[in-house]
Design an enzyme around this catalytic site. Sequence first.
Site, mmCIF file in Angstrom:
data_model
loop_
_atom_site.group_PDB
_atom_site.id
_atom_site.type_symbol
_atom_site.label_atom_id
_atom_site.label_comp_id
_atom_site.label_asym_id
_atom_site.label_seq_id
_atom_site.Cartn_x
_atom_site.Cartn_y
_atom_site.Cartn_z
ATOM 1 N N TYR A 6 18.451 40.858 -77.880
ATOM 2 C CA TYR A 6 17.222 41.641 -77.746
ATOM 3 C C TYR A 6 17.450 43.075 -78.246
ATOM 4 O O TYR A 6 18.515 43.646 -78.025
ATOM 5 C CB TYR A 6 16.810 41.630 -76.263
ATOM 6 C CG TYR A 6 15.590 42.441 -75.974
ATOM 7 C CD1 TYR A 6 14.330 41.999 -76.362
ATOM 8 C CD2 TYR A 6 15.693 43.678 -75.346
ATOM 9 C CE1 TYR A 6 13.204 42.762 -76.107
ATOM 10 C CE2 TYR A 6 14.570 44.448 -75.080
ATOM 11 C CZ TYR A 6 13.329 43.986 -75.473
ATOM 12 O OH TYR A 6 12.217 44.747 -75.226
ATOM 13 N N LYS A 51 8.287 38.758 -68.668
ATOM 14 C CA LYS A 51 7.853 37.701 -69.570
ATOM 15 C C LYS A 51 7.393 36.475 -68.760
ATOM 16 O O LYS A 51 6.386 36.529 -68.110
ATOM 17 C CB LYS A 51 8.974 37.377 -70.558
ATOM 18 C CG LYS A 51 9.656 38.627 -71.161
ATOM 19 C CD LYS A 51 8.755 39.445 -72.053
ATOM 20 C CE LYS A 51 9.342 40.807 -72.418
ATOM 21 N NZ LYS A 51 10.649 40.797 -73.015
ATOM 22 N N ASP A 111 21.325 36.220 -70.874
ATOM 23 C CA ASP A 111 19.919 36.611 -70.786
ATOM 24 C C ASP A 111 19.094 35.340 -70.979
ATOM 25 O O ASP A 111 19.042 34.781 -72.068
ATOM 26 C CB ASP A 111 19.613 37.668 -71.861
ATOM 27 C CG ASP A 111 18.159 38.148 -71.822
ATOM 28 O OD1 ASP A 111 17.277 37.394 -71.376
ATOM 29 O OD2 ASP A 111 17.914 39.283 -72.278
ATOM 30 N N ARG A 169 14.695 52.190 -51.782
ATOM 31 C CA ARG A 169 15.486 52.183 -53.027
ATOM 32 C C ARG A 169 16.610 51.145 -52.924
ATOM 33 O O ARG A 169 17.054 50.586 -53.923
ATOM 34 C CB ARG A 169 16.063 53.580 -53.342
ATOM 35 C CG ARG A 169 17.053 53.570 -54.484
ATOM 36 C CD ARG A 169 17.215 54.897 -55.223
ATOM 37 N NE ARG A 169 17.248 56.061 -54.377
ATOM 38 C CZ ARG A 169 18.288 56.456 -53.630
ATOM 39 N NH1 ARG A 169 19.422 55.774 -53.630
ATOM 40 N NH2 ARG A 169 18.211 57.544 -52.886
HETATM 41 C C1 LIG Z 1 11.655 41.797 -73.139
HETATM 42 C C2 LIG Z 1 13.070 41.406 -73.100
HETATM 43 C C3 LIG Z 1 14.024 42.223 -72.482
HETATM 44 C C4 LIG Z 1 13.683 43.567 -71.893
HETATM 45 O O1 LIG Z 1 12.845 43.460 -70.804
HETATM 46 P P1 LIG Z 1 11.850 44.623 -70.292
HETATM 47 O O2 LIG Z 1 11.281 44.041 -69.056
HETATM 48 O O3 LIG Z 1 10.861 44.855 -71.386
HETATM 49 O O4 LIG Z 1 12.684 45.845 -70.054
HETATM 50 C C5 LIG Z 1 15.325 41.760 -72.452
HETATM 51 N N1 LIG Z 1 15.680 40.583 -72.991
HETATM 52 C C6 LIG Z 1 14.790 39.791 -73.606
HETATM 53 C C7 LIG Z 1 15.242 38.502 -74.199
HETATM 54 C C8 LIG Z 1 13.452 40.161 -73.682
HETATM 55 O O5 LIG Z 1 12.573 39.366 -74.303
#
Ligand SMILES: *Cc1c(COP(=O)(O)O)cnc(C)c1O
Length: 394
Positions: A112, A209, A184, A59
């Site tokens: 997001y 992604k 982000d 963890r």
């Molecule tokens: C998909 C996404 C998230 C969240 O990510 P997860 O892996 O689905 O929890 C956060 N920020 C952006 C810009 C995203 O496209």
Amino acid sequence: MDFSRLKSGTASVWAGETEIFPEGSHTVPIVNTVTFAYKDLEEWHEVAKGNRDGHIYSRNTNPTVSVLEEKIRVLEKAESAASFASGMAAISNTLFALLKPGSRVVSIKDSYGGTSRLFLEFLPRFNIEVTLCETGDHEQMEKEIAKGCDLVYLETPTNPTLKILDLERLSGAAKKVAAVTVVDNTFASPVNQNPLLLGADLVIHSATKYLGGHSDTLCGLVCGRRELVHQIFLFREINGASLNPETAYNVIRGMKTLEIRVERQNHNAMQIAKFLDSHSKVDKVFYPGLESHRGHEIAKKQMRGFGGILSFELKGGYDAVKTVLHNLKLVHLAASLGSVSTLAGTPRTTSHVELTEAQRKELGISESLVRYSVGIENTEDLINDLSEALDLLG
Ligand SMILES: *Cc1c(COP(=O)(O)O)cnc(C)c1O
């Protein structure tokens, strides 16, 4: 190895993997263990106290997971990195580790969906004030930041209309009030944009992604200034949103092809944006690589490529959207983005599903908008697919 002179394509293959692994393994071993055994109690104690390198419990740290963290650290030119079970785990752990009652956050309206929920629903419960500015209105953001805040949270390009924020300008404003800037960087990926080089303190990725790249793995990453990442890491140890080693391996494997995938996706998206921009059935195209895009000049300054996501509005409203999307062959209609295969969706089925049509309109999101996340397929095949579906519109 010193990666500072090497490009991202090399770093994504080699970072964290230059040593030969146990038994001469050429690939990263998936160390599927929860706990790590010691022959000597004193050695165990030294590791547990942090006086000596080693692992205690997965963890907290795990050798496979550490390789992934090293890769993103190098790719984003960060001092330190931490990994999480999903992008949202990375975001919520960052916010809850760095903020406390009375803190103030300045961010944008177009972040997001999950992040917006944290801002609007969860952080206020802990008496954390959040001010959301019009996305792209830099004057308003500078004014709000100058009033005093603890954290500036940015995302660029944004979902679904690919708005662009000037990271150097906004992190500069944050510095003046000693606020931490968090970016982000999911949409751009480290191949196209490095926010830390533009003044940010922390970068977050939904590795689900582009980094993973195959839509088969959830993962989140945070990297940046050492003391901030450490604070977040200490919270994650207790919060428990840790990444498991098998998942880490999937992301490590995906990351090796990151640069060639993203370069292809940049190219495909640019060609498709140009094709759609000149098509008679298409009303508007949103892609930062187009000179007509509102954020083009800033994007050109801070990005090395314009990314693999674009959106467009069709003439003929939602009926036209249904005709086109139901007749595309080289696409899955699905949420998410950044995969090797093309994915398309609409705000009413994905990012803005919880809003009414009127609320979407207020945000400038038309019912005829399509978000298109370009894969690595052949450019001509994708354009032909779109062209044939668009021809069905009367
Ligand atoms: C998909 C996404 C998230 C969240 O990510 P997860 O892996 O689905 O929890 C956060 N920020 C952006 C810009 C995203 O496209």
